[in-house]
Motif scaffolding. Structure first.
Motif, PDB file in Angstrom:
ATOM      1  N   ALA A   1       0.820  -1.213   0.000  1.00 13.38           N
ATOM      2  CA  ALA A   1       0.000   0.000   0.000  1.00 13.38           C
ATOM      3  C   ALA A   1       0.851   1.259   0.000  1.00 13.38           C
ATOM      4  CB  ALA A   1      -0.933  -0.006   1.216  1.00 13.38           C
TER       5      ALA A   1
ATOM      6  N   VAL B   1      -8.288   3.155   0.586  1.00 18.28           N
ATOM      7  CA  VAL B   1      -8.695   2.602  -0.702  1.00 18.28           C
ATOM      8  C   VAL B   1     -10.017   3.229  -1.127  1.00 18.28           C
ATOM      9  CG1 VAL B   1      -9.144   0.490  -2.024  1.00 18.28           C
ATOM     10  CG2 VAL B   1      -7.755   0.385   0.071  1.00 18.28           C
TER      11      VAL B   1
ATOM     12  N   ILE C   1      -4.799   3.776  -2.771  1.00 17.85           N
ATOM     13  CA  ILE C   1      -5.141   2.592  -3.558  1.00 17.85           C
ATOM     14  C   ILE C   1      -6.461   2.835  -4.261  1.00 17.85           C
ATOM     15  CG2 ILE C   1      -5.647   0.104  -3.430  1.00 17.85           C
ATOM     16  CD1 ILE C   1      -4.121   0.332  -0.589  1.00 17.85           C
TER      17      ILE C   1
ATOM     18  N   VAL D   1      -1.491   2.623  -6.028  1.00 19.00           N
ATOM     19  CA  VAL D   1      -1.546   1.165  -6.067  1.00 19.00           C
ATOM     20  C   VAL D   1      -2.927   0.769  -6.582  1.00 19.00           C
ATOM     21  CG1 VAL D   1      -1.475  -0.937  -4.659  1.00 19.00           C
ATOM     22  CG2 VAL D   1       0.084   0.970  -4.157  1.00 19.00           C
TER      23      VAL D   1
ATOM     24  N   GLN E   1      -5.933  -2.152  -7.112  1.00 17.47           N
ATOM     25  CA  GLN E   1      -6.457  -3.336  -6.425  1.00 17.47           C
ATOM     26  C   GLN E   1      -7.522  -4.000  -7.298  1.00 17.47           C
ATOM     27  OE1 GLN E   1      -7.468  -3.558  -2.001  1.00 17.47           O
ATOM     28  NE2 GLN E   1      -9.512  -3.370  -2.877  1.00 17.47           N
TER      29      GLN E   1
END
Length: 370
Positions: free
Chosen positions: A17, A258, A278, A300, A302
């Motif tokens: 992360a 996220v 994320i 990042v 996901q």
């Protein structure tokens, strides 16, 4: 607070992360604790869904079930709860109807129905109203014994608003679309109210022990690109901007955040600039194109296997995993990817097929990295 919990043995997802290069991509799965597991039904017993959420012991047991079953294959747990606890905290009645899903007996129908004004002016004490969630998080952190980190989460303001005015799920979102096109300012006022509650709710989850948080915008894809910019994006940005400062006020460290704007494929570029670490991708995204869109930004990704592949053959699952490994360019990058499905596990999935999916990720990322 950290010293009250056992030390963390697997910090892979936290390192990923932060954008670090890692030995393999971390894996967790949305709805990994749930009804596809036979042990879930055994632990749930005769309780209804929200009873399970409100019982910290039961919620922690359900949270741990996939960690126990898939020992060594998952790199994060996510607290067993529901996005609709915020509307409940605001005073709305929400029921979970078997084979139908969430149901609001008295949804918002217009800004003039009285309930709207009451919701706006009500001083909601999320510390008190949602205390059971924080207790479940703290209990779960202790029971995890540092095996993997624990996610907290909330529903995005737009998605919660949809449920509050539709009264449940929908295919055409008639009531929601009526609101945004008839009462745009009233819609924004309620979205702002919900946003503030989300920030406090998430901050208190971190205080209780959550080590990462995710904001689920499950109905983002119901918005056009221009409507997304008006009714979803500003409130997702509000949470990303204000949660870190709220944590600082509380003497807590920032945790990885996220955002998951499901269905809003057109908003990936914008999502990368919202302030989250994320960005969750659903299965409508092409991984290679998503990597290209991110570019050199420290984001990042996901995701993002189609959950439906778990109904398929093992050969199909292997193919889906290979496509992700290649698409996210894992062999060359060794960073920037957290493995997940493109949405939650769907009902009737065979738990052994999820195991195969997880094992294939481990096998193929190891092979690709050599």
């Amino acid at each position: 607070m950290a010293d009250q919990f056992p030390s963390l043995k697997n910090d892979l997802i936290l390192r990923a992360a932060r954008g670090e290069k890692v030995e393999r991509p971390p894996i967790w799965v949305m709805r990994q604790a749930g009804r596809y597991l036979p042990e879930y039904h055994e632990a749930k017993g005769g309780r209804d869904f929200f009873e399970c959420c409100r019982d910290p012991e039961v919620a922690s047991t359900l949270t741990l079930q996939p960690i126990d079953r898939y020992d060594g294959l998952l790199d994060a747990s996510i607290i067993f709860s529901d996005i609709l606890v915020i509307p409940q905290a605001m005073g709305m009645v929400v029921e979970m109807v078997d084979k139908k899903g969430p149901h609001f007996p008295n949804p918002l129908r217009s800004p003039d129905d009285g309930q709207y004004a009451e919701l706006l002016k009500r001083d909601v004490d999320v510390a008190k109203e949602l205390d059971y969630v924080y207790k479940a998080i703290t209990l779960t952190r202790k029971k995890l014994q540092g095996r993997v980190p624990l996610f907290g989460f909330c529903g995005a303001p737009w998605t919660l608003f949809c449920y509050m005015v539709e009264g449940g799920g929908s295919k055409i979102f008639k009531e929601t679309k009526s609101w945004i096109y008839k009462y745009p300012e009233e819609t924004k006022a309620l979205l702002q109210k919900i946003s503030k509650l989300c920030v406090e709710y998430l901050a208190l989850q971190v205080k209780a022990g959550a080590q990462l948080i995710q904001v689920f915008d499950s109905w983002a894809g119901e918005l056009s690109p221009s409507s997304f910019k008006k009714f979803s994006q500003p409130y997702l940005e509000y949470i990303a901007r204000h949660l870190p400062s709220r944590l600082k006020e509380m003497g807590l460290e920032r945790v990885p955040m996220v955002v998951f704007p499901k269905g809003a494929w057109y908003a990936l570029d914008a999502a990368c600039d919202m302030g989250y670490d994320i960005v969750g991708l659903d299965w409508l995204h092409d991984p290679a194109q998503a990597v290209k869109t991110v570019g050199d930004r420290p984001i990042v990704l996901q995701g993002n296997a189609d959950p439906g592949v778990l109904y398929g053959s093992h050969a199909a699952i292997t193919e889906a995993v290979k496509e992700m490994v290649e698409g996210f360019d894992w062999a060359n990058r060794r960073k920037g990817w957290i493995v997940n499905l493109g949405h939650g596990i769907t009902p009737f999935v065979n738990p052994d097929d999820l195991r195969f999916f997880l094992e294939e990720i481990h096998r193929l990322t190891k092979t690709e990295g050599q």
